[in-house]
Design a protein around this motif. Structure first.
Motif, short mmCIF file in Angstrom:
data_model
loop_
_atom_site.label_atom_id
_atom_site.label_comp_id
_atom_site.label_asym_id
_atom_site.label_seq_id
_atom_site.Cartn_x
_atom_site.Cartn_y
_atom_site.Cartn_z
N GLN A 190 0.81 -0.88 0.16
CA GLN A 190 0.03 -0.67 0.37
C GLN A 190 0.98 1.04 0.10
OE1 GLN A 190 -3.37 -0.38 -0.07
NE2 GLN A 190 -2.68 -2.32 -0.40
N GLU A 192 0.40 5.83 0.51
CA GLU A 192 0.06 6.80 0.17
C GLU A 192 0.37 7.94 0.28
OE1 GLU A 192 -3.15 5.39 4.29
OE2 GLU A 192 -1.20 6.66 4.43
N ARG A 202 -4.90 7.10 -1.80
CA ARG A 202 -4.43 5.88 -1.34
C ARG A 202 -4.16 4.78 -2.88
NH1 ARG A 202 -5.21 6.72 3.40
NH2 ARG A 202 -7.33 7.20 4.69
N GLU A 204 -2.49 0.90 -4.35
CA GLU A 204 -1.60 -0.34 -4.50
C GLU A 204 -1.11 -0.90 -5.64
OE1 GLU A 204 -4.58 -3.46 -2.89
OE2 GLU A 204 -3.40 -5.19 -4.66
N VAL A 257 -6.20 3.22 -5.35
CA VAL A 257 -7.66 2.28 -4.32
C VAL A 257 -9.03 3.01 -4.12
CG1 VAL A 257 -6.33 0.23 -4.33
CG2 VAL A 257 -6.12 1.85 -2.42
N GLY A 258 -9.75 2.27 -2.89
CA GLY A 258 -11.02 3.23 -2.10
C GLY A 258 -11.44 4.46 -2.49
#
Lengths: 258, 278
Positions: A190, A192, A202, A204, A257-258
């Motif tokens: 991960q 950030e 964020r 990946e 992601v997210g």
């Protein structure tokens, strides 16, 4: 009025100067209006304006027609230009030859958010500040020293289309660099990215590839269009002591992601 | 009204002050008329009828199709009226070649004037554009401030300065009186590869109409961008490491070269410093 007088004098002076060197058209417009006339249906409709028209014109501008045009005559009158408002003046056929109008008033644009920090789940890089970098005079990437990570300001920024590129040394100044362990980053890690607007984006990791120095895939890394990708770059592979440089770049790709 | 008429006078002067084109030849030309005087809207008429109606401050009108032609009885009217403010000008010769922006603007003292600028459309490098800054405002000589750097210093009314830069966002620039503190923010602009981005400072400091206009002019075709490129500048190399314990002489030399360059390249160096301080 003094200004007007001065300006008029200047105008007259220049006009005389121009007249001296320009073949004149005997008071007529020497411009070729063939295209403009062809683009407008030939007008045999007499002026239909209810107001006084000082002289015949090729066609009446809708500006002067007012309410008197309600009827067949108005419908037949070919508009010379649709961009002129109802209060506009009588237009010259030359207006058809005028090119587009643009606005020079710049849009109010907020600067893009800039990365200020990066954190990788498997490698400690969060203590290194991120600053924006460009190109050295010789065209090379402007890599900051061993204390910082560089965000390539000519590429994308986090949260926007294109590739956001962060690069840092693997080693420099007798010290390990911020990206010394980038070669151990694996897909699934991960990442950030903190931005100066207070937000965090964020990612990946999806790929780690080692390229020859001259083989970085331009269409994947140096772009501000296409899918949002985070690209982390450092040096690696074989070291050439003659030029004191590594022969390869390690590149890590991550997707939002997210 | 005095100011309005004075502005119209400048507009008329703009239309006759365009450099004369070469006679006869109607070659490729790009001619733009820029209205750079805040507060005055005009119509421009030729031979008794309006050709450019409702010409407002900040408007640019493409007059390229008039290249190499002569216009007669040119008038400038108060917009939307038959009031002839200036003219008729008996003959107006439009240039036949080149890229020109004819700017009606205020001089340093606030008097309407006209400056024709020829735009540099020569090719820039792959991934680069040209940034041009023009002082056309009623203001004293100014510096352009970017962080701690002043990539342009002492530019006076009528001056034009150009820099070739990698394409990208240019943010955070300010204008200051020469040697003084910043007084205005330059808007954030994006320099596109293969274009000349021209930034005009216009208006009057004293009358608080000081602002900026921008224009983009395409450059001649540069080297064909690398396959797959979207125009984003690409480094020639990313050298992110030396051996542990090696000399830093090479990097110091690079830094010295960068710091010594005039212009925004120098500013970029300073941007780095500024960011470090943040």
């Amino acid at each position: 009025m003094l200004t007007v007088v001065v300006a008029l004098s200047a105008v007259a002076g220049v006009a005389l100067a121009v007249a001296g060197v320009v073949a004149r058209g005997g008071g007529t417009v020497v411009l070729d209006t063939t295209d403009a006339i062809a683009a407008t249906p030939p007008s045999t409709v007499p002026p239909i304006s209810a107001t006084t028209v000082p002289e015949p014109v090729v066609a009446d501008a809708d500006a002067d027609t007012g309410f008197a045009d309600d009827g067949a005559g108005g419908a037949e009158a070919p508009p010379i230009t649709g961009s002129v408002g109802d209060d506009g003046p009588t237009l010259s056929p030359l207006a058809e030859l005028v090119g587009p109008r643009y606005s020079a008033i710049p849009p109010d644009v907020e600067p893009r958010p800039r990365p200020t920090g990066v954190q990788i789940s498997s490698v400690d890089v969060a203590r290194f500040p991120v600053r924006d970098v460009g190109l050295e005079p010789d065209g090379q990437f402007e890599v900051p020293d061993e204390t910082e990570i560089g965000w390539y300001r000519y590429g994308a920024t986090a949260g926007q289309p294109g590739a956001t590129v962060l690069a840092a040394h693997v080693s420099w100044n007798r010290t390990v660099g911020p990206f010394a362990r980038l070669g151990s980053v694996e897909p699934g890690d991960q990442v950030e990215v903190a931005l100066d607007d207070g937000t965090v984006r964020r990612y990946e990791v999806v790929e780690r590839t080692t390229y020859g120095k001259l083989e970085l895939p331009r269409e994947r890394i140096w772009r501000t269009t296409g899918p949002e990708t985070l690209v982390l770059i450092t040096c690696g592979g074989d070291f050439n002591p003659d030029i004191r440089r590594y022969l390869q770049n390690i590149v890590v790709y991550a997707v939002p992601v997210g | 009204m005095k100011k309005l008429f004075a502005g119209a006078a400048a507009m008329a002067a703009a239309l006759i002050a365009v450099p004369a084109g070469q006679s006869g030849a109607q070659t490729d030309a790009d001619i733009m008329l820029l209205h750079g005087i805040p507060g005055i809207e005009v119509d421009v008429a030729v031979d008794g009828a309006v050709v450019v109606p409702g010409f407002a401050p900040g408007d640019m009108q493409d007059l390229s199709s008039f290249a190499g032609q002569t216009l007669t009885d040119l008038e400038v009217r108060v917009a939307g009226t038959e009031d002839v403010a200036i003219g008729p000008v008996e003959a107006f010769d439009v240039p036949a070649s080149g890229s020109w922006t004819v700017v009606a603007h205020l001089d340093a003292e606030g008097t309407p004037t006209i400056t024709p600028f020829e735009n540099d459309t020569s090719a820039a490098g792959d991934g680069e554009g040209r940034l041009t800054i023009r002082h056309t405002a009623a203001a004293p000589a100014v510096d352009i401030v970017l962080g701690d750097a002043r990539p342009v210093e002492g530019a006076a009314n009528g001056d034009s300065a150009s820099l070739e830069l990698p394409a990208g966002e240019i943010a955070g620039a300010q204008v200051a009186p020469a040697g003084g503190d910043p007084i205005a923010d330059v808007p954030t602009v994006t320099l596109t590869a293969g274009t000349n981005l021209i930034v005009y400072a216009v208006g009057s400091l004293e009358e608080e109409t000081f602002t900026f206009y921008t224009q983009e002019v395409p450059l001649a075709a540069a080297a064909v961008p690398a396959e797959g490129s979207d125009g984003t500048p690409a480094p020639t190399a990313v050298n992110t490491g030396d051996e542990l314990g090696s000399s830093t002489a090479a990097s110091l030399a690079l830094f010295a070269a960068a710091a010594g360059l005039f212009g925004l390249t120098g500013a970029a160096v300073v941007l780095r410093r500024r960011t470090v301080e943040n």
